[in-house]
Design an enzyme around this catalytic site. Structure first.
Site, PDB file in Angstrom:
ATOM      1  CG  HIS A  59      29.088  41.961  38.289  1.00 27.17           C
ATOM      2  ND1 HIS A  59      28.876  42.781  37.581  1.00 27.17           N
ATOM      3  CD2 HIS A  59      30.007  42.503  39.181  1.00 27.17           C
ATOM      4  CE1 HIS A  59      29.173  43.981  37.785  1.00 27.17           C
ATOM      5  NE2 HIS A  59      30.006  43.983  38.877  1.00 27.17           N
ATOM      6  CB  SER A  60      33.391  41.272  37.541  1.00 24.03           C
ATOM      7  OG  SER A  60      34.650  41.978  37.257  1.00 24.03           O
ATOM      8  CG  MET A  61      36.936  35.982  38.069  1.00 20.82           C
ATOM      9  SD  MET A  61      37.599  35.681  39.224  1.00 20.82           S
ATOM     10  CE  MET A  61      36.192  34.892  40.383  1.00 20.82           C
TER      11      MET A  61
END
Length: 249
Positions: free
Chosen positions: A88-90
């Protein structure tokens, strides 16, 4: 198990192991409740980055390359069954780079990469100048929303979280995609319906990173849609791993 991984609900007979990579500022505990929402055929293992929770005394990774090397070096004991990565995300960037860095003999074990709320690697950019420094980082996190942003309103928690955020945002800021061979597993790119940091159109860019096809899905919510649409996300994850969640009676 290695200091790098946490399996909160062991499932020795599970058919696939889902390895989850947290977002910037996040920790393995972000995925603590996932096992209860997924079929018994899926075992959830979360990556614990250094510098947080029970690894608070461990120095954070100095850059993305170092983080990826460390996770990749520790992952071989987990390849006792097929693997899927969720980031998720980074964490999506970390998951992608670990997938690329897997030794040749381990690559066939990876059956899917699920990249959540993150632009494809070629489109990742450093933070804008207004988000530099502690105050800028806090503004950026607040803009993304989510439970973590609310916790930063508490001074004591903010002082604990800031060193972690500084380190993770440094990883994001200094990351540069280096072209290479595409993955040979399918990719699923997931975006929140009103997440301006990664739109559906941007998520479609993940297609260039695999020879096995890319599916783009949109779930209701913002950047942290996985907190508000958890059941929908778990149904999607199970579907992508070919283990449908039984319908509630």
């Amino acid at each position: 198990m290695s200091a790098w991984f946490r399996t909160f609900t062991p499932r020795p007979s599970a058919a696939v192991r889902l390895i989850c990579f947290p977002h910037a500022g996040g920790a393995a505990s972000s995925y603590r409740g996932w096992a209860e929402l997924l079929p018994p055929s899926v075992e959830v293992t979360a990556v614990q980055y250094p510098g947080r929770q029970d690894r608070i005394m461990t120095d954070p990774a100095p850059d993305m390359d170092a983080l990826v090397r460390s996770v990749t070096a520790a992952i071989e004991p987990l390849v006792d069954r097929p693997l899927a990565f969720f980031g998720h995300s980074m964490g999506a960037t970390v998951a992608f780079e670990v997938a690329r860095a897997l030794p040749r003999e381990l690559r066939p074990a990876l059956v899917r990469l699920i990249a959540s709320a993150r632009k494809p690697p070629h489109a990742c950019e450093p933070l804008a100048p207004e988000f530099r420094g502690d105050e800028g980082v806090l503004r950026y996190v607040a803009g993304l929303g989510g439970a973590g942003a609310a916790l930063l309103a508490h001074e004591e928690l903010r002082e604990i979280a800031l060193p972690v955020l500084r380190g993770d945002f440094h990883l994001i800021d200094t990351y540069t995609y280096r072209p290479g061979a595409p993955l040979t597993c399918p990719v699923t790119a997931v975006a929140g319906s009103f997440d301006t940091s990664c739109t559906r159109t941007q998520a479609e860019g993940w297609a260039r990173y695999t020879t096995a096809g890319c599916e783009v899905r949109v779930l209701p919510g913002g950047h942290f849609y996985l907190e508000t649409a958890a059941k929908e996300l778990m149904a999607l994850v199970a579907e992508q791993l070919d283990f449908p969640v039984p319908a509630a009676r």
